[in-house]
Design a protein around this motif. Structure first.
Motif, PDB file in Angstrom:
ATOM      1  N   ILE A 234     -12.202  -2.197   8.485  1.00 38.09           N
ATOM      2  CA  ILE A 234     -10.823  -1.745   8.305  1.00 38.09           C
ATOM      3  C   ILE A 234     -10.756  -0.219   8.362  1.00 38.09           C
ATOM      4  O   ILE A 234     -11.657   0.469   7.879  1.00 38.09           O
ATOM      5  N   SER A 235      -9.694   0.296   8.976  1.00 41.74           N
ATOM      6  CA  SER A 235      -9.545   1.741   9.126  1.00 41.74           C
ATOM      7  C   SER A 235      -8.743   2.321   7.964  1.00 41.74           C
ATOM      8  O   SER A 235      -8.071   1.593   7.219  1.00 41.74           O
ATOM      9  N   MET A 236      -8.773   3.641   7.844  1.00 43.10           N
ATOM     10  CA  MET A 236      -7.988   4.301   6.816  1.00 43.10           C
ATOM     11  C   MET A 236      -6.500   4.047   7.037  1.00 43.10           C
ATOM     12  O   MET A 236      -5.742   3.844   6.085  1.00 43.10           O
ATOM     13  N   GLY A 237      -6.063   4.067   8.303  1.00 43.60           N
ATOM     14  CA  GLY A 237      -4.662   3.793   8.595  1.00 43.60           C
ATOM     15  C   GLY A 237      -4.231   2.419   8.106  1.00 43.60           C
ATOM     16  O   GLY A 237      -3.109   2.250   7.609  1.00 43.60           O
ATOM     17  N   GLN A 238      -5.108   1.428   8.223  1.00 47.54           N
ATOM     18  CA  GLN A 238      -4.790   0.084   7.745  1.00 47.54           C
ATOM     19  C   GLN A 238      -4.785   0.022   6.227  1.00 47.54           C
ATOM     20  O   GLN A 238      -3.921  -0.639   5.626  1.00 47.54           O
ATOM     21  N   ILE A 239      -5.729   0.720   5.606  1.00 49.09           N
ATOM     22  CA  ILE A 239      -5.768   0.752   4.146  1.00 49.09           C
ATOM     23  C   ILE A 239      -4.486   1.361   3.592  1.00 49.09           C
ATOM     24  O   ILE A 239      -3.919   0.863   2.608  1.00 49.09           O
ATOM     25  N   LEU A 240      -4.004   2.421   4.224  1.00 47.77           N
ATOM     26  CA  LEU A 240      -2.791   3.087   3.758  1.00 47.77           C
ATOM     27  C   LEU A 240      -1.532   2.297   4.105  1.00 47.77           C
ATOM     28  O   LEU A 240      -0.492   2.471   3.453  1.00 47.77           O
ATOM     29  N   SER A 241      -1.613   1.429   5.106  1.00 47.70           N
ATOM     30  CA  SER A 241      -0.447   0.644   5.504  1.00 47.70           C
ATOM     31  C   SER A 241      -0.239  -0.588   4.622  1.00 47.70           C
ATOM     32  O   SER A 241       0.890  -1.054   4.461  1.00 47.70           O
ATOM     33  N   LEU A 242      -1.314  -1.116   4.068  1.00 40.21           N
ATOM     34  CA  LEU A 242      -1.197  -2.317   3.235  1.00 40.21           C
ATOM     35  C   LEU A 242      -0.248  -2.130   2.048  1.00 40.21           C
ATOM     36  O   LEU A 242       0.586  -3.006   1.782  1.00 40.21           O
ATOM     37  N   PRO A 243      -0.340  -1.021   1.298  1.00 40.10           N
ATOM     38  CA  PRO A 243       0.626  -0.834   0.201  1.00 40.10           C
ATOM     39  C   PRO A 243       2.070  -0.783   0.690  1.00 40.10           C
ATOM     40  O   PRO A 243       2.978  -1.203  -0.033  1.00 40.10           O
ATOM     41  N   MET A 244       2.292  -0.270   1.900  1.00 43.99           N
ATOM     42  CA  MET A 244       3.645  -0.236   2.448  1.00 43.99           C
ATOM     43  C   MET A 244       4.158  -1.643   2.690  1.00 43.99           C
ATOM     44  O   MET A 244       5.319  -1.955   2.402  1.00 43.99           O
TER      45      MET A 244
END
Length: 267
Positions: A234-244
């Motif tokens: 998993i990428s950082m962009g995906q990690i940050l998108s999950l809370p959204m």
């Protein structure tokens, strides 16, 4: 076989020491659209907004985008380097902006504006949400012109060889994001706001859709070199998108489960 990358000079023109770049112009286009659309919505009868309030809100939002975007990029993507070089936070001449950081900055700006102007927080968020996608579209086109944030290697017919991406053909992921996060998301919000909706639902829909779109595109976008993939998955962009995604879905459910006064947000 790969499509030829349309090499466009990132600098439009130079006057003395000042260079006007396409990327900066794209930011200007995004802010200009936000101003026009916000004033258009505020001018409708019963909107509850004045031009002065719109002007103040956009000023707060602009600061949120710039400060949040820069701070977010440094903390999310360059934290180790920042610890060694704290002044890097202020080196905006070296580039580096994070949409997720910008989102947190805008949310902070919305909270401050709602509190100081005594407006309903969720209603302000619903008013702001449709202003964002066109700016995202313009920003991703700016990334494409700069030949940055390209995708992973691929053999699809529309793959491109980017000047700074090595000799292999790659997904033009900037254009995928421009289409999904910009054009498609704007259409979704435009159609959704054709009818009055419970407070919080428009902002929730924005968070949900952006998070889903970004999470999906990250599968074909090259991970940041200094971070790579976490657990090779998993990428950082995906990690940050999950809370959204979680916050957006929760906000929509809450808005419809406990209806608030309808927001006059006809498009």
């Amino acid at each position: 076989m790969a499509l030829e990358f349309p090499e466009i000079d990132p600098i439009i023109f130079t006057v003395g020491p000042l260079s006007v770049r396409w990327y900066g112009l794209m930011y200007l286009i995004g802010f200009a659209f936000a101003m026009w659309w916000a004033n258009r919505q505020a001018a409708k009868p019963g909107s509850g907004w004045t031009k002065e309030q719109v002007s103040d809100l956009l000023f707060y939002g602009m600061l949120g985008v710039i400060l949040g975007g820069r701070i977010g990029y440094v903390l999310f993507y360059q934290f180790s380097y920042f610890l060694e070089n704290p002044l890097y936070l202020f080196r905006i001449d070296q580039g580096g902006m994070s949409f997720h950081g910008g989102t947190l900055g805008v949310i902070t700006a919305i909270c401050v504006f709602a509190w100081t102007r005594k407006k309903q927080l969720l209603a302000v968020g619903d008013f702001v949400a449709p202003l964002v996608p066109v700016g995202l579209l313009a920003g991703r086109i700016g990334n494409f012109i700069n030949g940055e944030l390209w995708g992973r290697t691929t053999d699809v017919p529309w793959a491109m060889v980017f000047p700074n991406g090595g000799p292999l053909a790659r997904h033009p992921s900037q254009l995928y994001e421009a289409f999904l996060e910009g054009f498609v998301l704007f259409i979704i919000l435009y159609v959704f706001t054709k009818k009055p909706r419970p407070a919080g639902s428009v902002g929730g829909l924005f968070l949900l859709c952006y998070g889903v779109f970004r999470f999906c595109v990250e599968y074909v976008r090259e991970p940041d070199a200094q971070l790579g993939l976490f657990a090779d998955f998993i990428s950082m962009g995906q990690i940050l998108s999950l809370p959204m995604v979680i916050a957006g879905l929760g906000l929509i459910i809450w808005a419809y489960k406990k209806p608030q006064p309808a927001v006059a947000s006809k498009a």
